[in-house]
Design a protein around this motif. Structure first.
Motif, PDB file in Angstrom:
ATOM      1  N   THR A   1       0.827  -1.206   0.000  1.00 50.58           N
ATOM      2  CA  THR A   1       0.000   0.000   0.000  1.00 50.58           C
ATOM      3  C   THR A   1       0.860   1.256   0.000  1.00 50.58           C
ATOM      4  OG1 THR A   1      -1.799  -1.130   1.161  1.00 50.58           O
ATOM      5  CG2 THR A   1      -1.790   1.272   1.240  1.00 50.58           C
ATOM      6  N   VAL A   2       1.917   1.255   0.825  1.00 53.40           N
ATOM      7  CA  VAL A   2       2.828   2.406   0.862  1.00 53.40           C
ATOM      8  C   VAL A   2       3.472   2.609  -0.502  1.00 53.40           C
ATOM      9  CG1 VAL A   2       4.993   3.279   1.830  1.00 53.40           C
ATOM     10  CG2 VAL A   2       3.280   2.239   3.329  1.00 53.40           C
ATOM     11  N   HIS A   3       3.889   1.521  -1.144  1.00 51.96           N
ATOM     12  CA  HIS A   3       4.486   1.629  -2.481  1.00 51.96           C
ATOM     13  C   HIS A   3       3.476   2.161  -3.489  1.00 51.96           C
ATOM     14  CE1 HIS A   3       6.967   0.689  -5.958  1.00 51.96           C
ATOM     15  NE2 HIS A   3       5.932   0.046  -6.487  1.00 51.96           N
ATOM     16  N   GLU A   4       2.245   1.682  -3.391  1.00 48.42           N
ATOM     17  CA  GLU A   4       1.198   2.131  -4.303  1.00 48.42           C
ATOM     18  C   GLU A   4       0.936   3.629  -4.155  1.00 48.42           C
ATOM     19  OE1 GLU A   4      -3.480   1.021  -5.327  1.00 48.42           O
ATOM     20  OE2 GLU A   4      -2.378  -0.084  -3.797  1.00 48.42           O
ATOM     21  N   ILE A   5       0.927   4.112  -2.924  1.00 42.06           N
ATOM     22  CA  ILE A   5       0.705   5.536  -2.674  1.00 42.06           C
ATOM     23  C   ILE A   5       1.875   6.364  -3.167  1.00 42.06           C
ATOM     24  CG2 ILE A   5       0.463   7.267  -0.831  1.00 42.06           C
ATOM     25  CD1 ILE A   5      -1.044   5.064   0.756  1.00 42.06           C
ATOM     26  N   ASP A   6       3.074   5.792  -3.104  1.00 40.75           N
ATOM     27  CA  ASP A   6       4.288   6.527  -3.467  1.00 40.75           C
ATOM     28  C   ASP A   6       4.465   6.663  -4.974  1.00 40.75           C
ATOM     29  OD1 ASP A   6       6.752   7.811  -2.612  1.00 40.75           O
ATOM     30  OD2 ASP A   6       7.793   6.071  -3.452  1.00 40.75           O
TER      31      ASP A   6
ATOM     32  N   THR B   1      -4.278  10.288   1.828  1.00 39.75           N
ATOM     33  CA  THR B   1      -3.498   9.431   2.713  1.00 39.75           C
ATOM     34  C   THR B   1      -2.175  10.085   3.087  1.00 39.75           C
ATOM     35  OG1 THR B   1      -4.484   7.477   1.680  1.00 39.75           O
ATOM     36  CG2 THR B   1      -2.496   7.133   2.979  1.00 39.75           C
ATOM     37  N   ILE B   2      -1.518  10.710   2.118  1.00 42.61           N
ATOM     38  CA  ILE B   2      -0.249  11.391   2.384  1.00 42.61           C
ATOM     39  C   ILE B   2      -0.459  12.543   3.366  1.00 42.61           C
ATOM     40  CG2 ILE B   2       1.550  12.829   1.340  1.00 42.61           C
ATOM     41  CD1 ILE B   2       1.186  11.119  -1.219  1.00 42.61           C
ATOM     42  N   VAL B   3      -1.497  13.341   3.121  1.00 39.73           N
ATOM     43  CA  VAL B   3      -1.783  14.475   4.013  1.00 39.73           C
ATOM     44  C   VAL B   3      -2.137  13.974   5.410  1.00 39.73           C
ATOM     45  CG1 VAL B   3      -3.394  16.375   4.454  1.00 39.73           C
ATOM     46  CG2 VAL B   3      -2.486  16.020   2.151  1.00 39.73           C
TER      47      VAL B   3
ATOM     48  N   SER C   1       0.980  12.782   7.184  1.00 34.88           N
ATOM     49  CA  SER C   1       1.814  13.931   7.557  1.00 34.88           C
ATOM     50  C   SER C   1       1.239  14.656   8.764  1.00 34.88           C
ATOM     51  CB  SER C   1       1.936  14.897   6.373  1.00 34.88           C
ATOM     52  OG  SER C   1       2.496  14.260   5.249  1.00 34.88           O
ATOM     53  N   PHE C   2      -0.081  14.833   8.756  1.00 29.65           N
ATOM     54  CA  PHE C   2      -0.738  15.494   9.886  1.00 29.65           C
ATOM     55  C   PHE C   2      -0.584  14.665  11.163  1.00 29.65           C
ATOM     56  CE2 PHE C   2      -4.013  18.641   7.953  1.00 29.65           C
ATOM     57  CZ  PHE C   2      -3.005  19.179   7.176  1.00 29.65           C
ATOM     58  N   ALA C   3      -0.642  13.335  11.037  1.00 26.73           N
ATOM     59  CA  ALA C   3      -0.497  12.472  12.212  1.00 26.73           C
ATOM     60  C   ALA C   3       0.872  12.682  12.857  1.00 26.73           C
ATOM     61  CB  ALA C   3      -0.680  11.016  11.815  1.00 26.73           C
ATOM     62  N   VAL C   4       1.899  12.786  12.027  1.00 25.89           N
ATOM     63  CA  VAL C   4       3.249  13.023  12.555  1.00 25.89           C
ATOM     64  C   VAL C   4       3.323  14.391  13.236  1.00 25.89           C
ATOM     65  CG1 VAL C   4       5.671  13.346  11.920  1.00 25.89           C
ATOM     66  CG2 VAL C   4       4.348  11.508  10.866  1.00 25.89           C
ATOM     67  N   LEU C   5       2.767  15.417  12.576  1.00 25.35           N
ATOM     68  CA  LEU C   5       2.805  16.765  13.150  1.00 25.35           C
ATOM     69  C   LEU C   5       1.974  16.850  14.425  1.00 25.35           C
ATOM     70  CD1 LEU C   5       2.515  18.891   9.882  1.00 25.35           C
ATOM     71  CD2 LEU C   5       4.510  18.691  11.374  1.00 25.35           C
ATOM     72  N   PHE C   6       0.824  16.193  14.447  1.00 29.81           N
ATOM     73  CA  PHE C   6       0.015  16.145  15.669  1.00 29.81           C
ATOM     74  C   PHE C   6       0.811  15.514  16.817  1.00 29.81           C
ATOM     75  CE2 PHE C   6      -4.274  16.472  13.463  1.00 29.81           C
ATOM     76  CZ  PHE C   6      -4.689  17.570  14.181  1.00 29.81           C
TER      77      PHE C   6
ATOM     78  N   ILE D   1       0.281  25.694  15.634  1.00 31.83           N
ATOM     79  CA  ILE D   1       0.359  24.618  14.639  1.00 31.83           C
ATOM     80  C   ILE D   1      -0.631  23.509  14.984  1.00 31.83           C
ATOM     81  CG2 ILE D   1       1.838  22.812  13.673  1.00 31.83           C
ATOM     82  CD1 ILE D   1       4.216  24.730  14.109  1.00 31.83           C
ATOM     83  N   HIS D   2      -0.683  23.130  16.248  1.00 28.58           N
ATOM     84  CA  HIS D   2      -1.584  22.067  16.686  1.00 28.58           C
ATOM     85  C   HIS D   2      -3.043  22.444  16.412  1.00 28.58           C
ATOM     86  CE1 HIS D   2      -1.613  18.268  18.926  1.00 28.58           C
ATOM     87  NE2 HIS D   2      -2.749  18.661  19.489  1.00 28.58           N
ATOM     88  N   ASP D   3      -3.391  23.695  16.692  1.00 26.60           N
ATOM     89  CA  ASP D   3      -4.766  24.150  16.483  1.00 26.60           C
ATOM     90  C   ASP D   3      -5.134  24.184  15.002  1.00 26.60           C
ATOM     91  OD1 ASP D   3      -5.051  24.402  19.181  1.00 26.60           O
ATOM     92  OD2 ASP D   3      -4.784  26.571  19.239  1.00 26.60           O
ATOM     93  N   TRP D   4      -4.225  24.667  14.172  1.00 17.66           N
ATOM     94  CA  TRP D   4      -4.523  24.745  12.742  1.00 17.66           C
ATOM     95  C   TRP D   4      -4.610  23.356  12.118  1.00 17.66           C
ATOM     96  CZ3 TRP D   4      -6.727  28.128   9.797  1.00 17.66           C
ATOM     97  CH2 TRP D   4      -6.728  29.467  10.183  1.00 17.66           C
ATOM     98  N   LEU D   5      -3.789  22.447  12.609  1.00 24.68           N
ATOM     99  CA  LEU D   5      -3.913  21.061  12.160  1.00 24.68           C
ATOM    100  C   LEU D   5      -5.302  20.517  12.484  1.00 24.68           C
ATOM    101  CD1 LEU D   5      -0.460  19.575  13.276  1.00 24.68           C
ATOM    102  CD2 LEU D   5      -1.251  19.851  10.926  1.00 24.68           C
ATOM    103  N   MET D   6      -5.804  20.887  13.658  1.00 23.45           N
ATOM    104  CA  MET D   6      -7.130  20.439  14.069  1.00 23.45           C
ATOM    105  C   MET D   6      -8.197  20.992  13.126  1.00 23.45           C
ATOM    106  SD  MET D   6      -9.231  21.302  17.565  1.00 23.45           S
ATOM    107  CE  MET D   6      -9.296  23.049  17.099  1.00 23.45           C
ATOM    108  N   TYR D   7      -8.122  22.282  12.799  1.00 28.35           N
ATOM    109  CA  TYR D   7      -9.125  22.888  11.927  1.00 28.35           C
ATOM    110  C   TYR D   7      -9.129  22.225  10.543  1.00 28.35           C
ATOM    111  CZ  TYR D   7     -10.015  26.760  15.144  1.00 28.35           C
ATOM    112  OH  TYR D   7     -10.381  27.516  16.223  1.00 28.35           O
ATOM    113  N   VAL D   8      -7.942  22.101   9.938  1.00 29.32           N
ATOM    114  CA  VAL D   8      -7.853  21.520   8.593  1.00 29.32           C
ATOM    115  C   VAL D   8      -8.309  20.063   8.612  1.00 29.32           C
ATOM    116  CG1 VAL D   8      -6.315  20.974   6.679  1.00 29.32           C
ATOM    117  CG2 VAL D   8      -6.001  23.109   7.952  1.00 29.32           C
ATOM    118  N   SER D   9      -7.880  19.316   9.639  1.00 28.07           N
ATOM    119  CA  SER D   9      -8.259  17.907   9.752  1.00 28.07           C
ATOM    120  C   SER D   9      -9.765  17.745   9.904  1.00 28.07           C
ATOM    121  CB  SER D   9      -7.554  17.254  10.944  1.00 28.07           C
ATOM    122  OG  SER D   9      -6.165  17.225  10.752  1.00 28.07           O
ATOM    123  N   PHE D  10     -10.378  18.664  10.617  1.00 22.30           N
ATOM    124  CA  PHE D  10     -11.826  18.599  10.828  1.00 22.30           C
ATOM    125  C   PHE D  10     -12.574  18.678   9.499  1.00 22.30           C
ATOM    126  CE2 PHE D  10     -15.845  20.981  11.565  1.00 22.30           C
ATOM    127  CZ  PHE D  10     -16.519  19.996  12.268  1.00 22.30           C
TER     128      PHE D  10
END
Length: 214
Positions: free
Chosen positions: A82-87, A115-117, A120-125, A149-158
């Motif tokens: 799956t990771v290879h397919e996404i890449d 999936t990439i976003v 990435s957000f999971a790592v930043l969170f 950064i944490h708050d803006w990640l929350m807004y975009v993720s929502f």
């Protein structure tokens, strides 16, 4: 064990589905507790701020631990595939953003990007959340932009979550994809319409290309 319906195609393995639902469940709890901690009106209505912080922190820890367990004991080959397919992005993936009718693989370009976003957000969170938690105990790790950064990640993720929910639960043409993430399979005719390249590869692998429709 009953034989699988020949008109159904296996789309996601149990390991892939487990990783998805662990992430989804943790995200809902983290989003709900985070909103109650962040929004004054919700914080006042719910109260018990220390309990909410505890739920928030331990849910994050449980989420990370559960994903580690899935990777450790699950089907790692399917996750690597799956990771290879996404890449890998081919010409059809790039064209998909201009013409949604472009033939897609098992994951279309929008799903790959999502999936990439999300990853990435999971790592930043995780990083910003750890800094916020540790910063309360050691002021050297308090940085002015961490909470922002944490708050803006929350807004975009929502809003990304709402869009994902709409496509998987409400939108008539795409909500069948939820079956793939709950049972693992999708109907072949739906796959041929939305993920033609992948569906035709599956039919060819099963030796059924050219077989008359039933």
């Amino acid at each position: 064990m009953d034989a699988p319906d020949p008109r159904r195609l296996l789309r996601f393995t149990r390991t892939e589905r487990a990783a998805h639902w662990i992430y989804a469940a943790a995200f809902v709890v983290l989003l709900g507790s985070g909103l109650c901690l962040y929004l004054p009106s919700l914080a006042e209505a719910v109260g018990r701020r220390p309990l909410l912080k505890t739920i928030h922190v331990y849910t994050a820890l449980a989420w990370i631990a559960a994903l580690v367990v899935v990777v450790a004991v699950g089907d790692r080959s399917s996750l690597r595939a799956t990771v290879h397919e996404i890449d890998v992005w081919d010409r059809d993936d790039r064209a998909w953003f201009r013409r949604r009718s472009t033939p897609s693989g098992r994951l279309n370009a929008g799903q790959k990007l999502n999936t990439i976003v999300t990853a990435s957000f999971a790592v930043l969170f995780t990083v910003t959340g750890a800094l916020l938690w540790y910063g309360e105990r050691n002021t050297r790790f308090r940085f002015a932009d961490t909470i922002l950064i944490h708050d803006w990640l929350m807004y975009v993720s929502f809003f990304l979550f709402l869009g994902h929910l709409y496509l998987s639960v409400v939108h008539p043409k795409t909500r069948h994809s939820l079956v793939g993430m709950t049972r693992g399979w999708v109907n072949e005719d739906w796959a041929l319409e939305h993920h033609r390249k992948w569906a035709e590869q599956q039919r060819a692998a099963a030796g059924r290309l050219g077989e008359p429709e039933v």
